[in-house]
Motif scaffolding. Structure first.
Motif: not given
Length: 72
Positions: A3-4, A7-8, A10-11, A14, A48-49, A52
């Motif tokens: 998951a982390s 998140d990275q 997806i960062d 973005e 949540e992902h 986002r």
């Protein structure tokens, strides 16, 4: 840990898509890296992902529409 990493990634999506001037190749590469990671790990995005990514898409579409390729 997966998951982390998601998140990275997806960062990075973005950062690439919401930049003042979008580098098309880098933006597509960020998306490819995210989905390659998901595919390799047989992982799914969380709600949540997905939210986002929807927000990133909304901001990208509402942005100034400037692309690096258009500046040459």
């Amino acid at each position: 840990m997966t998951a982390s990493r998601i998140d990275q990634l997806i960062d990075e999506v973005e950062r690439r898509f919401c930049a003042p001037i979008v580098d098309e190749d880098a933006a597509v590469g960020a998306l490819q890296a995210l989905f390659a990671h998901l595919n390799e790990r047989h992982a799914d995005l969380t709600v949540e992902h997905e939210a986002r990514l929807d927000d990133i898409q909304r901001r990208f579409r509402a942005g100034p529409g400037l692309f690096k390729g258009d500046l040459h």
